[in-house]
Scaffold this motif. Structure first.
Motif, PDB file in Angstrom:
ATOM      1  N   PRO A  41      -4.200  -5.222  -6.923  1.00  0.00           N
ATOM      2  CA  PRO A  41      -3.759  -4.339  -5.685  1.00  0.00           C
ATOM      3  C   PRO A  41      -2.471  -3.698  -5.777  1.00  0.00           C
ATOM      4  O   PRO A  41      -2.269  -2.902  -4.844  1.00  0.00           O
ATOM      5  N   PHE A  42      -1.577  -4.307  -6.509  1.00  0.00           N
ATOM      6  CA  PHE A  42      -0.267  -3.494  -6.726  1.00  0.00           C
ATOM      7  C   PHE A  42      -0.293  -2.180  -7.066  1.00  0.00           C
ATOM      8  O   PHE A  42      -0.647  -2.066  -8.120  1.00  0.00           O
ATOM      9  N   GLN A  43       0.212  -1.297  -6.132  1.00  0.00           N
ATOM     10  CA  GLN A  43       0.020   0.164  -6.587  1.00  0.00           C
ATOM     11  C   GLN A  43       1.289   0.575  -7.223  1.00  0.00           C
ATOM     12  O   GLN A  43       2.139   1.557  -6.977  1.00  0.00           O
ATOM     13  N   VAL A  44       1.452  -0.042  -8.484  1.00  0.00           N
ATOM     14  CA  VAL A  44       2.542   0.232  -9.478  1.00  0.00           C
ATOM     15  C   VAL A  44       2.133   0.270 -10.819  1.00  0.00           C
ATOM     16  O   VAL A  44       1.023  -0.143 -11.151  1.00  0.00           O
ATOM     17  N   ASP A  45       2.723   1.068 -11.651  1.00  0.00           N
ATOM     18  CA  ASP A  45       2.410   1.201 -13.051  1.00  0.00           C
ATOM     19  C   ASP A  45       3.179   0.089 -13.726  1.00  0.00           C
ATOM     20  O   ASP A  45       4.244  -0.158 -13.711  1.00  0.00           O
ATOM     21  N   ASP A  58      -2.274 -15.392  -1.414  1.00  0.00           N
ATOM     22  CA  ASP A  58      -1.270 -15.529  -0.683  1.00  0.00           C
ATOM     23  C   ASP A  58      -1.163 -14.843   0.517  1.00  0.00           C
ATOM     24  O   ASP A  58      -1.577 -13.530   0.359  1.00  0.00           O
ATOM     25  N   ASN A  59      -0.376 -15.200   1.634  1.00  0.00           N
ATOM     26  CA  ASN A  59      -0.642 -14.449   2.840  1.00  0.00           C
ATOM     27  C   ASN A  59       0.219 -13.098   2.489  1.00  0.00           C
ATOM     28  O   ASN A  59      -0.185 -12.200   3.128  1.00  0.00           O
ATOM     29  N   SER A  60       1.371 -13.272   1.833  1.00  0.00           N
ATOM     30  CA  SER A  60       2.077 -12.087   1.768  1.00  0.00           C
ATOM     31  C   SER A  60       1.431 -11.012   0.910  1.00  0.00           C
ATOM     32  O   SER A  60       1.237  -9.813   1.060  1.00  0.00           O
ATOM     33  N   LEU A  61       0.471 -11.617  -0.218  1.00  0.00           N
ATOM     34  CA  LEU A  61       0.016 -10.865  -1.089  1.00  0.00           C
ATOM     35  C   LEU A  61      -1.103 -10.144  -0.305  1.00  0.00           C
ATOM     36  O   LEU A  61      -1.645  -9.199  -0.747  1.00  0.00           O
ATOM     37  N   SER A  62      -1.913 -11.035   0.458  1.00  0.00           N
ATOM     38  CA  SER A  62      -2.904 -10.375   1.173  1.00  0.00           C
ATOM     39  C   SER A  62      -2.840  -9.184   2.178  1.00  0.00           C
ATOM     40  O   SER A  62      -3.566  -8.372   2.461  1.00  0.00           O
ATOM     41  N   SER A  63      -1.615  -8.906   2.428  1.00  0.00           N
ATOM     42  CA  SER A  63      -1.311  -7.942   3.313  1.00  0.00           C
ATOM     43  C   SER A  63      -0.910  -6.602   2.364  1.00  0.00           C
ATOM     44  O   SER A  63      -1.134  -5.522   2.916  1.00  0.00           O
ATOM     45  N   TYR A  64      -1.115  -6.729   1.076  1.00  0.00           N
ATOM     46  CA  TYR A  64      -1.118  -5.629   0.216  1.00  0.00           C
ATOM     47  C   TYR A  64      -2.407  -5.391  -0.456  1.00  0.00           C
ATOM     48  O   TYR A  64      -2.726  -4.425  -0.972  1.00  0.00           O
ATOM     49  N   ALA A  65      -3.142  -6.536  -0.745  1.00  0.00           N
ATOM     50  CA  ALA A  65      -4.407  -6.694  -1.330  1.00  0.00           C
ATOM     51  C   ALA A  65      -5.424  -6.988  -0.371  1.00  0.00           C
ATOM     52  O   ALA A  65      -5.678  -8.349   0.076  1.00  0.00           O
TER      53      ALA A  65
END
Length: 847
Positions: free
Chosen positions: A592-596, A811-818
């Motif tokens: 889910p991380f929108q990075v290269d 993780d809660n923080s991760l779920s906000s981005y994924a």
């Protein structure tokens, strides 16, 4: 006479209508009627006039007596006839008569006109004589009038210009008056007069003594500016003194509201006195640099006084917040920033209540006001070691302060934003530094406890717990069904049991393991993902790419190290499944991380140095030669080259995952068909290069030996393969993933039996083949599939008993981005399945 009387009587009888003596014939009557009509058509006026003219003739006869003779009658009749015959020409006669009269009148008028023209010529001669005498007098008079107007305009112009010079004494007298009030209309009029007069003199420097009068007006202007400066400075200073040194008032409330009213109310009380003067100064500052300098001085003095008032108060308030939230760093940062944020907005609003023209020093003043925030928070930030706290503080600065407040209200919060941005950079530096230490200490150098490596025992324990929970849930449902069915008929009970109990006893189609629980992940994997989720929100994209590459690399090393330790205490199967499971988790969670995740690394290539050194030794004779100098060639050729290398963390994970899958497939295949594989390898040694086979002479190639190894292999398939599949299910917790990994194992086993069948068919007869009883490849495939089906029916759906939020824990923080929606989970699973299929395709069928 008698005859005359008889004639008259006879004539009179002729006029009688009845019994006339001389009656008229019809023709005569028609003629008389026509005559009558003709006469009636004549002009009445002309006829009347003709009759009137004929009347005297008839009257002449009447005066002379009666017509006694026929001659008289005939003359009278002839006269009348003549009159009437010419009656129709009467109108022409009248016109002729009128024309004759008009002609006579015009002749008389012409005579008079000739007389008038003679008199007019006389008058013209007299006028010419008089005009020749009076024209010089008129010209002289007009010239005098023109000269008078020119002189009057000159006098008015001189008077208009002189007033600018005469007014300086009056203005100086007014400015020196002791009762002159700066905040009055008279003073404002004096300011306008000074500017107007100075503009005139500056535009007319050719006038006599203009420079001296300009100096006088500048002196007046300087005097007025000095009065304004002293007046405004005294107001600001007195307001500051009233705040810093208030009169003793023991009844005054000692709270924040009273303090706020004191800080802002005292300055707002002088606003009416200051506003009118400041408006005058600001209006004139666009034309006069003196007023612009005055305005800048007033603004600086105002900001200086406000700094004296608010600076100590802000520091005390920050100290109070520090004492209140001691130990709670996030609350301390949030409340401290809120304090300075509101103070900046209030100061900006108060400033523009006094001044409307922007000040260059306002932003510096607000930023200096916020420096105390930086001085207080910087020591806290550099001493924080916890990544969660640092990440939360970064979010407070970036999201809550900069994005939500500063960006929406940029002008008053520019200085506050600069301080927050600096604090954000410091916090990021600290976060990046702590992240590097965290990755080294808690991931790469992580020392797992025995519980972290207790595989597969901990997974089995969790599955047993889940099974017991499911059984308790089923029993609870059965009790509820039995209690609710007491008031129903037996037919309803049967129907309801059929509807409710059947699903309870149905065996699930897909079994899952508790390995999907977040708490069951290996600690370094969980820490890596949590760390990346925190860093993703806080640092810039290039920094995150570099940190993520390092974190993923260290995490993969940690997982590999843990897999080696698990292999030492358990089996290679557990170690490889452990590694595959966590590499899949890592690959799935970083998607889910929108990075290269590709980063560039640079290194120096010194490969040419060695070659250049050997070349220098060979060319020692030319070390000091002027042409083809060997030392110069060595310096030019031995320079190291910069090499650029791309490192992709995702590809690194995929490579490790592929290697682990291949090792797992090879290990399971060898575990099942190892007896046959050993036999096939030995049989290859018994075949000569010329094609001669010595397999029957080999001691292990006996029929009983071959039949024994076939039976041993089938026994392994029957007893070992279910446990292997159970381990796959226990670790991977996904039916599709298990099938993908099991497919190459199945293909390898079938391929091994195919090779065995080909070998024994070419070296053994029918009777020996029946003793060996080697199954066909199709039979082996069916056997493997039936074993898989049996294993599938014996599993339990653990996932249905696990809470929904725990099936795919993030993780809660991760779920906000994924986003962990069903669609994305499916996409992740499909992505993972596709990767495993790619790995399995790369795996050779023969091991």
């Amino acid at each position: 006479m008698a005859k005359q009387g008889i004639v008259q009587k006879s004539l009179m009888k002729c006029n009688i209508l009845e019994n006339t003596v001389a009656p008229l014939v019809e023709r005569q009557k028609e003629l008389l009627i026509a005559l009558e009509n003709e006469v009636s058509s004549w002009d009445v006026e002309n006829t009347k006039n003709a009759v009137q003219r004929a009347a005297p003739v008839c009257e002449s006869y009447s005066h002379s007596g009666r017509i006694e003779t026929s001659d008289e009658l005939l003359r009278c009749y002839g006269e009348l006839e003549r009159r009437y015959m010419y009656g129709e020409d009467t109108k022409y006669a009248l016109v002729l008569e009128q024309l004759t009269c008009r002609k006579a009148e015009l002749d008389e008028l012409c005579i008079r006109v000739d007389g008038v023209l003679e008199e007019l010529s006389t008058f013209i001669q007299r006028y010419t004589t008089v005009s020749d005498k009076t024209t010089p007098l008129y010209v002289a008079s007009e010239q005098l009038i023109s000269d008078q107007k020119v002189l009057k305009c000159l006098v008015d112009g001189i008077t208009e210009r002189v007033k600018y010079f005469k007014a300086v004494d009056y203005i100086m007298e007014k400015l020196n008056a002791p009762m002159l009030s700066v905040n009055s209309d008279v003073f404002f009029t004096i300011l306008n007069d000074i500017d107007t007069n100075m503009d005139f003199i500056e535009n007319n420097t050719s006038f006599r003594e203009s420079n001296s009068y300009l100096v006088k007006y500048k002196h007046c202007q300087s005097k007025a500016i000095t009065l304004i400066r002293h007046y405004l400075f005294n107001l600001f200073t007195n307001a500051t003194e009233s705040i810093l040194h208030p009169k003793e008032d023991h009844s005054a409330p000692k709270n924040s509201d009273a303090t706020l009213a004191l800080f802002y109310g005292r300055f707002q009380t002088i606003l009416p006195k200051v506003k009118a003067i400041v408006e005058q100064v600001e209006a004139k500052s666009y034309k006069r640099p003196e007023y612009d300098n005055l305005l800048v001085e007033c603004q600086q003095h105002y900001l200086h006084q406000r700094g004296m008032v608010l600076g100590p108060s802000v520091q005390n308030a920050l100290q109070s917040v520090k004492e209140t939230y001691n130990g709670d760093h996030c609350s301390l940062v949030r409340n401290s920033c809120a304090l300075l944020l509101h103070a900046s907005i209030d100061e900006h609003r108060l400033f523009y209540q006094f001044f409307s023209k922007p000040a260059s020093g306002l932003e510096d003043y607000l930023e200096n006001l916020c420096i105390s925030l930086y001085d207080m928070l910087k020591p806290f930030v550099v001493n924080i070691n916890h990544l969660e706290t640092l990440a939360e503080i970064c979010c407070i600065f970036r999201i809550e302060m900069l994005d939500e407040h500063v960006q929406t209200n940029l002008e008053p919060l520019q200085g506050f934003g600069n301080v927050c941005l600096q604090l954000l950079h410091d916090t990021r530096e600290r976060l990046i530094y702590r992240a590097h230490l965290y990755l080294r200490s808690d991931i790469l150098n992580y020392n797992p406890s025995p519980g972290d490596l207790a595989y597969p025992d901990k997974l089995k324990l969790m599955e047993d717990i889940a099974e017991s929970i499911r059984e308790e849930t089923r029993q609870t449902r059965l009790k509820r069904i039995s209690l609710s069915s007491l008031d129903t008929t037996s037919s309803d009970l049967t129907s309801r049991n059929h509807l409710v109990m059947d699903p309870l006893y149905q065996k699930p189609h897909v079994g899952n393991s508790p390995a999907d629980l977040h708490g069951m992940w290996y600690p370094t994997v969980r820490r890596t993902l949590v760390c990346l989720s925190r860093l993703y929100r806080c640092v810039d994209r290039p920094v995150f790419q570099s940190l993520s590459q390092e974190a993923i690399t260290l995490c993969v090393q940690s997982v590999e190290s843990a897999a080696q330790k698990i292999q030492g205490r358990a089996t290679l199967l557990d170690a490889e499944l452990f590694q595959i499971k966590h590499l899949l988790i890592l690959r799935e969670q970083i998607a889910p991380f929108q990075v290269d995740f590709t980063v560039k690394e640079y290194s120096l290539d010194f490969s040419k140095v060695k070659t250049a050194a050997f070349s220098l030794l060979e060319k020692r004779s030319r070390l000091f030669s002027l042409s083809n100098n060997a030392l110069l060639e060595f310096l030019l050729e031995s320079a190291p080259q910069m090499k650029e290398q791309l490192i992709d963390s995702r590809k690194h994970v995929d490579t490790r995952l592929k290697s682990s899958c291949q090792r797992l497939i090879a290990y399971v295949t060898n575990l099942i068909v190892n007896p046959i594989t050993v036999f096939l390898d030995e049989s290859k040694l018994c075949i000569d290069p010329n094609g001669t086979s010595r397999l029957r002479q080999h001691p292990c190639s006996g029929v009983e030996k071959v039949a024994e190894l076939v039976r041993e292999t089938l026994r392994l398939i029957k007893f070992k393969l279910p446990s292997i599949q159970q381990s796959l299910q226990l670790y991977l917790a996904n039916r599709e993933t298990e099938c993908i990994l099991f497919r190459p194992i199945k293909n390898n086993i079938v391929a091994t039996f195919t090779q065995l069948a080909q070998l024994i068919n070419s070296h053994y007869n029918e009777e020996e083949l029946s003793v060996i009883a080697c199954p066909l490849p199709e039979q082996v495939s069916v056997m493997l599939s039936s074993s898989s089906l049996v294993q599938e029916k014996g599993t339990h759906n653990v996932e249905k008993d696990i809470p929904v939020e725990s099936r795919h824990p993030v993780d809660n923080s991760l779920s906000s981005y994924a986003n962990q929606g069903e669609t994305q989970n499916l996409e992740k699973r499909m992505d993972m399945i596709g990767s495993l299929e790619t790995f399995s395709k790369d795996t050779p069928d023969e091991q």
